[in-house]
Design an enzyme around this catalytic site. Structure first.
Site, PDB file in Angstrom:
ATOM      1  CE  LYS A 170      -9.961  -0.367   2.862  1.00 46.43           C
ATOM      2  NZ  LYS A 170      -8.928   0.395   3.612  1.00 46.43           N
TER       3      LYS A 170
ATOM      4  CG  ASP B 104      -1.987  -2.782   7.379  1.00 48.46           C
ATOM      5  OD1 ASP B 104      -1.638  -1.949   6.521  1.00 48.46           O
ATOM      6  OD2 ASP B 104      -3.095  -2.730   7.963  1.00 48.46           O
TER       7      ASP B 104
ATOM      8  CD1 TRP C  18      -2.650   1.658   0.534  1.00 51.15           C
ATOM      9  CD2 TRP C  18      -1.989   1.829   2.664  1.00 51.15           C
ATOM     10  NE1 TRP C  18      -3.357   2.676   1.114  1.00 51.15           N
ATOM     11  CE2 TRP C  18      -2.986   2.810   2.423  1.00 51.15           C
ATOM     12  CE3 TRP C  18      -1.437   1.753   3.949  1.00 51.15           C
ATOM     13  CZ2 TRP C  18      -3.427   3.696   3.394  1.00 51.15           C
ATOM     14  CZ3 TRP C  18      -1.878   2.635   4.924  1.00 51.15           C
ATOM     15  CH2 TRP C  18      -2.869   3.600   4.644  1.00 51.15           C
TER      16      TRP C  18
END
Lengths: 427, 467
Positions: B303, B267, B186
């Site tokens: 999300k 993560d 990311w």
């Protein structure tokens, strides 16, 4: 060494893992981590909550309480929440936050029809309340003016020191509070402003100085502004109490308006924690007045660049509440009424506390209680006296003698005055 | 007016002034109060005059580069072609390509509204009920690390904020230690470590030849890193590739990390959103917990609960003792206080309310399964379309092997450009598409675009392609 050997064998299977746990504690990564000292302000509330005494009084943390000592959610906020409910798609805000909220917020600080807003000269982003705004500015200062220092008043909100320290900006101090008068050390302040190297960065409390409640007068602000001009200093205003101090937002922004009139390009941290009671929502705004629109766009892009690796984009809910209220004339009118109620109650409690102490025959002067303004009163009590207030009377405040007037009620002001009198009468 | 050669490079007269703007037009205020010789006067003619003026403090500041992902959405908005498709978006979309607010979130918000919750400051570490809940979701309620109080959990500003707190802790207590991040990862990971002043380097991850995991490369690079390095791992649904290690590969990764005395740093931005199961998606993290290792886990509810805008997440530090966890937690608080004082309450309450009520919790799990299910379905549909339309015999099965919101198509920059320029399909230049932005109805069109770009883009564009 034994731990290493065991770790190696653990890699061949998980069966030994339970036996490993106990041994690994010998070789924890975190051996060097000391317990952090308690935060001086928030630690007070923790101690208060833990106290079982029915007489306990919390005049520590700066959150408004009504006359029953209860937290308040403003009616305009409740109504805004009812209107917002179910309308949001929960999509990420832009890195700079809610444009609508920021626009309304700038109007409060710079004036509705400010030419700076019209000319788009203000680089502004939504921030995580006042703390977040100060931190973004401190990081911005570090990145683009790495050799600069920040001049911080003595005393100030303790977290200011943490913020500029973690941003790795060198701190200097300037005189502010005069213990003898419990007022402003104006000549000391002006001397420090004059002696600072040209082009220094100064942190100023726009109104309702925290923790002292001592503000410069309008005339004094004008003189400070003129001297800043002569020295080409940068003024960064922390405005956490607009509207909450006098009850009139325009009046509370007077210092900022003076500096703007005098042509300074300032920075401002604004917070809705107190004046809209949105404490836990973390809503605020950082603005920097620039030369022109182009520079404002550039500076804003860099502020966003700092925000991105800290939290990506700011939270929505509080921003929606603010823009709903300020964007609706009726709701805004209601807010202005409610903020005046809060300010008036505090001013009333100042009077009540002072009068109670005088009636008790205190040998000391308590004039400063009503001269100071805003949520806090710098009582002048010593740490030892504060400790006695806590241990003998279950009264909780920060050890610098700061009383959060928001925690004073008609129900406890007598008890508070009596306790203060008892611990101070022999001094 | 004094003309100063040093300042002559300054702008011609414009809108700025150190003087009050409402000065009389025929009056120049030179030398007011102080003795500042450098005053700029307003000029009302078209003649440009250089005047001595203090350079702006912000003169040297240049425009920050545009965000690579936001730029995609902006270009998409500007495109008027009706076939356009936005596969840059990192947020879930329904089949109708609309944003989706979970029913449980609406219910929780209504509950909160009816109850009239106050808005007091949270403690620095965040909402206690949320912190308890989030650790239990991650490790499983009753897990030894929780029972034995070995996890320091504090609420953070979604994944980003949680990662940043951990990065700051690393900088403070592990001077010189390096973080290894996957190639690719990311985009904001490196920004976070840069701003936290933590050095980082990459470990091999994506293999463009297989459009899969370069496992040997990954293991070799982790092995080679100096002992005590931090290894940033995506718990599930790797962003941007969608390529996750298999369970067997995770075991080997844990082995080599333990062997080298590294510190894992997870993560976890898609727990429940990847496979549809909270427990399944936490398997990698739980494997490491079983090993008795000390490690970090950053979590996000953007999300899986659709709470993007409310910035809700957590940083967990699994320690070898309750005492260490207490100390670590206190130091995390000390990092958070000068950043934002205390975290926002709204998102934390939503999570705590949803998970705290059995019916809502079950409903959440069902909605998560639905979201993950839709993505799996479009993956399958895209794969089927590709296989039926592409006669070249190319193996497209990598699409099915990948998981989560994103898919690395294997398209290079020129091919990705072709997707946009010819087919009006918006994606990032690394070949990443967001399946969350794909509807069943558009799968065939997308398949056509991918096939054309893969096979023919090199013919369309003359600039040499760097593979």
């Amino acid at each position: 060494m034994m731990a290493t050997a065991i770790r190696n064998s653990a890699s061949r299977g998980t069966m030994m893992s339970r036996q490993i746990s106990g041994l690994r504690s010998m070789s924890s990564w975190w051996k060097n981590v000391e317990p952090a000292p308690k935060d001086p302000i928030l630690g007070v509330t923790e101690a208060f909550l833990a106290d079982p005494s029915p007489d306990k009084v919390n005049v520590g943390v700066g959150a408004y309480r009504d006359d029953n000592g209860k937290p308040v959610v403003l009616e305009c906020v409740r109504e805004a929440e009812r209107r917002i409910a179910g309308t949001s798609f929960m999509e990420y805000l832009p890195m700079g936050g809610s444009v609508k909220m920021v626009d309304e917020t700038l109007k409060l600080a710079y004036r509705d029809n400010s030419e700076f807003i019209k000319d788009k000269r203000i680089a502004a982003v939504q921030s995580l309340s006042g703390t977040g705004a100060c931190r973004l500015f401190a990081d911005f200062q570090k990145r683009f003016r790495p050799d600069s220092q920040i001049y911080i008043p003595v005393p100030t909100w303790s977290n200011h020191h943490n913020i500029w320290r973690d941003a790795q900006v060198t701190q200097k101090t300037y005189h502010y509070y005069h213990p003898e008068t419990k007022g402003l050390d104006f000549s000391g302040l002006m001397d420090d402003v004059k002696n600072a190297p040209e082009g220094s960065f100064f942190l100023l409390h726009a109104c309702a100085h925290n923790p002292t409640g001592v503000d410069p007068t309008e005339e004094q602000w004008r003189e400070i502004s003129q001297l800043f001009k002569a020295k080409n200093h940068f003024a960064f205003f922390d405005m956490a109490y607009q509207g909450f101090a006098s009850g009139d937002p325009a009046r509370d922004a007077k210092s900022i308006r003076i500096f703007l009139e005098d042509g300074h390009h300032i920075g401002i941290s604004q917070s809705y924690a107190k004046n809209m009671g949105l404490y836990g929502q973390r809503v605020g705004c950082l603005s920097v007045l620039c030369e022109d629109e182009k520079q404002a766009v550039t500076v804003k892009s860099q502020l966003q660049q700092l925000a991105r690796p800290m939290y990506s984009n700011p939270p929505l809910h509080g921003a929606q509440i603010v823009s709903t209220i300020l964007g609706d004339p009726a709701l805004k009118g209601l807010w202005l009424k409610e903020v005046k109620v809060m300010a008036d109650r505090i001013i009333g409690m100042r009077t009540a506390l002072r009068e109670s102490l005088e009636k008790l025959g205190s040998p000391l002067s308590w004039e400063h209680v009503t001269k100071q303004i805003g949520m806090f009163c710098y009582s002048g009590m010593t740490p030892e006296q504060v400790d006695r207030l806590t241990s003998e009377y279950h009264i909780y405040m920060t050890r610098n003698g700061r009383i959060s007037m928001a925690g004073v009620t008609t129900g406890n002001v007598g008890y508070l005055a009596n306790a203060i009198h008892e611990v101070t009468k022999s001094s | 007016l004094v003309i100063d050669s040093m300042a002559s490079s300054m702008l011609s007269l414009g809108s700025t002034s150190l003087l009050p703007r409402e000065i009389n037009k025929d009056k120049l205020k030179l030398g007011t109060s102080g003795s500042n010789p450098f005053l700029k006067a307003k000029c009302f003619s078209r003649v440009t005059m250089s005047v001595a003026v203090k350079p702006s403090r912000f003169e040297g500041i240049t425009m920050a580069p545009p965000d690579p992902i936001l730029g995609v959405s902006e270009a998409f908005k500007a495109d008027t072609n009706e076939l356009k498709l936005n596969l840059g978006v990192g947020a879930y979309r329904t089949e109708e390509l609309q944003p989706y607010v979970l029913n449980v979130v609406k219910k929780a918000e209504n509950l909160m509204l009816e109850r009239g919750d106050n808005k007091e400051y949270l403690p620095i570490e965040g909402l206690a009920a949320f912190n308890k809940t989030t650790a239990e979701l991650l490790f499983g309620a009753g897990h030894p690390v929780i029972k034995e109080q070995k996890v320091a959990t504090i609420q953070g500003l979604s994944g980003t904020g949680s990662l940043r707190l951990a990065a700051a802790l690393i900088e403070r207590y592990f001077a010189g230690a390096k973080v290894l991040i996957s190639a690719p990862t990311w985009g904001n990971h490196k920004n976070i470590f840069n701003d936290a002043k933590v050095p980082w380097s990459e470990y091999r991850y994506y293999d463009p030849k297989t459009i899969g995991l370069d496992f040997e490369g990954m293991i070799a690079d982790i092995k080679e890193a100096p002992e005590g390095s931090f290894i940033l791992l995506h718990g599930c649904a790797h962003n941007p590739t969608g390529i996750d290690p298999t369970p067997e590969q995770w075991v080997k990764i844990a082995d080599v990390i333990q062997e080298k005395n590294h510190i894992p740093f997870f993560d976890v931005a898609y727990q429940g959103f990847a496979s549809g199961s909270l427990d399944e998606d936490a398997a990698s993290v739980r494997l490491f917990a079983e090993r008795g290792m000390e490690f970090f886990v950053a979590q996000s509810y953007s999300k899986n609960l659709g709470l993007y805008a409310e910035r809700i997440g957590a940083i967990n530090v699994v320690c070898s003792s309750a005492d260490a966890a207490t100390r670590v937690k206190s130091q995390l608080k000390r990092i958070a206080r000068p950043m934002y004082s205390n975290p926002p309450v709204h998102g934390a309450r939503i999570v705590a309310n949803v998970v705290g009520d059995a019916a809502m919790f079950n409903e959440w799990k069902a909605e998560m399964e639905m979201m993950a299910g839709r993505i799996k379905t479009v993956r399958q549909q895209l794969y089927d379309s590709l296989v039926s339309k592409d006669k070249s015999g190319k193996d497209w099965s990598f699409i099915l092997k990948q998981i989560g919101m994103f898919s690395f198509t294997g398209l290079n920059k020129a091919q990705s450009d072709n997707m946009t320029d010819k087919w009006h399909v918006y994606m990032t230049k690394d070949g990443r598409i967001s399946l969350a932005g794909l509807s069943m109805a558009k799968c065939e069109y997308l398949a056509d675009a991918i096939i054309d770009s893969y096979h023919n883009a090199l013919l369309y564009w003359e600039t040499p392609i760097e593979l």
